[in-house]
Design a protein around this motif. Structure first.
Motif, PDB file in Angstrom:
ATOM      1  N   SER A   1       0.829  -1.201   0.000  1.00  0.00           N
ATOM      2  CA  SER A   1       0.000   0.000   0.000  1.00  0.00           C
ATOM      3  C   SER A   1       0.870   1.260   0.000  1.00  0.00           C
ATOM      4  N   THR A   2       2.049   1.204   0.579  1.00  0.00           N
ATOM      5  CA  THR A   2       2.976   2.330   0.523  1.00  0.00           C
ATOM      6  C   THR A   2       3.386   2.592  -0.924  1.00  0.00           C
ATOM      7  N   PHE A   3       3.675   1.539  -1.670  1.00  0.00           N
ATOM      8  CA  PHE A   3       4.021   1.669  -3.081  1.00  0.00           C
ATOM      9  C   PHE A   3       2.835   2.240  -3.863  1.00  0.00           C
ATOM     10  N   ASP A   4       1.642   1.736  -3.583  1.00  0.00           N
ATOM     11  CA  ASP A   4       0.449   2.236  -4.264  1.00  0.00           C
ATOM     12  C   ASP A   4       0.205   3.713  -3.972  1.00  0.00           C
ATOM     13  N   VAL A   5       0.493   4.146  -2.753  1.00  0.00           N
ATOM     14  CA  VAL A   5       0.359   5.571  -2.404  1.00  0.00           C
ATOM     15  C   VAL A   5       1.368   6.389  -3.215  1.00  0.00           C
ATOM     16  N   SER A   6       2.582   5.888  -3.349  1.00  0.00           N
ATOM     17  CA  SER A   6       3.603   6.574  -4.155  1.00  0.00           C
ATOM     18  C   SER A   6       3.191   6.659  -5.620  1.00  0.00           C
ATOM     19  N   ILE A   7       2.592   5.594  -6.125  1.00  0.00           N
ATOM     20  CA  ILE A   7       2.130   5.569  -7.518  1.00  0.00           C
ATOM     21  C   ILE A   7       1.021   6.603  -7.722  1.00  0.00           C
ATOM     22  N   ALA A   8       0.059   6.618  -6.811  1.00  0.00           N
ATOM     23  CA  ALA A   8      -1.058   7.565  -6.922  1.00  0.00           C
ATOM     24  C   ALA A   8      -0.563   9.009  -6.869  1.00  0.00           C
ATOM     25  N   ALA A   9       0.390   9.296  -5.995  1.00  0.00           N
ATOM     26  CA  ALA A   9       0.940  10.651  -5.891  1.00  0.00           C
ATOM     27  C   ALA A   9       1.682  11.025  -7.175  1.00  0.00           C
ATOM     28  N   ALA A  10       2.453  10.094  -7.723  1.00  0.00           N
ATOM     29  CA  ALA A  10       3.197  10.362  -8.959  1.00  0.00           C
ATOM     30  C   ALA A  10       2.241  10.586 -10.127  1.00  0.00           C
ATOM     31  N   ALA A  11       1.172   9.807 -10.196  1.00  0.00           N
ATOM     32  CA  ALA A  11       0.188   9.973 -11.273  1.00  0.00           C
ATOM     33  C   ALA A  11      -0.488  11.334 -11.176  1.00  0.00           C
ATOM     34  N   LYS A  12      -0.796  11.753  -9.969  1.00  0.00           N
ATOM     35  CA  LYS A  12      -1.449  13.050  -9.776  1.00  0.00           C
ATOM     36  C   LYS A  12      -0.515  14.205 -10.173  1.00  0.00           C
ATOM     37  N   GLN A  13       0.773  14.066  -9.871  1.00  0.00           N
ATOM     38  CA  GLN A  13       1.750  15.118 -10.163  1.00  0.00           C
ATOM     39  C   GLN A  13       2.194  15.138 -11.625  1.00  0.00           C
ATOM     40  N   LEU A  14       2.027  14.025 -12.328  1.00  0.00           N
ATOM     41  CA  LEU A  14       2.479  13.939 -13.718  1.00  0.00           C
ATOM     42  C   LEU A  14       1.694  14.930 -14.585  1.00  0.00           C
TER      43      LEU A  14
END
Length: 164
Positions: A19-32
């Motif tokens: 879930s930590t990785f998924d949180v990082s993915i979601a944050a990166a997608a939002k910032q992209l």
């Protein structure tokens, strides 16, 4: 009894790490960020990787100008071209699972057609099996057709070479 407790805690620890990785993915997608689409270039894409230990997430983000859309699903009777995801990974990576996709919306004008308007995000995960070469890259992108209510443009293939 101690062994039983350890066995029960292990899945919880693994789930938290994922879930930590998924949180990082979601944050990166939002910032992209994608370039701002307009009438001359109604669809813009961007892509990036998120890496955590041996896990990699490939993110492809699409933005569409107002009134324009791309197709997720098209019945055989419709003339439109649905998106095709492009993913090529080097030998030291293994793609895992399927593309995670923004939920498409049904077309108001074409029954059975599912499409994306404004923005869509696509994520595919991979595992790094071994160290790669310095020039290794993941190739990711989309093949798509975009339309508005007046016209459809010819299909386009857009890819990115992403170093990891």
């Amino acid at each position: 009894m101690k062994a039983f407790i350890i066995i029960l805690l292990f899945p919880v620890l693994s789930a938290n790490a994922q879930s930590t990785f998924d949180v990082s993915i979601a944050a990166a997608a939002k910032q992209l960020q994608c370039a701002e689409p307009d009438e001359q270039n109604p669809v813009t894409l961007n892509a990036r990787l998120v890496k955590e230990k041996d896990s990699i997430a490939i993110i492809v983000k699409v933005q569409m100008a107002p009134g324009w859309h791309i197709y997720q699903y098209v019945p055989a009777s419709a003339p439109y071209i649905p998106i095709e995801h492009i993913l090529k990974v080097p030998d030291n990576l293994r793609a895992v699972g399927a593309w995670e996709k923004t939920r498409p919306t049904p077309s108001a004008h074409d029954p059975g057609v599912m499409l994306y308007e404004q923005e869509a995000v696509f994520i595919h995960k991979a595992l790094q099996l071994s160290a790669g070469k310095a020039d290794d890259a993941v190739k990711a992108g989309l093949y798509y057709q975009t339309c508005n209510l007046r016209q459809c443009l010819p299909p386009v293939e857009e890819t990115f070479d992403l170093k990891y």
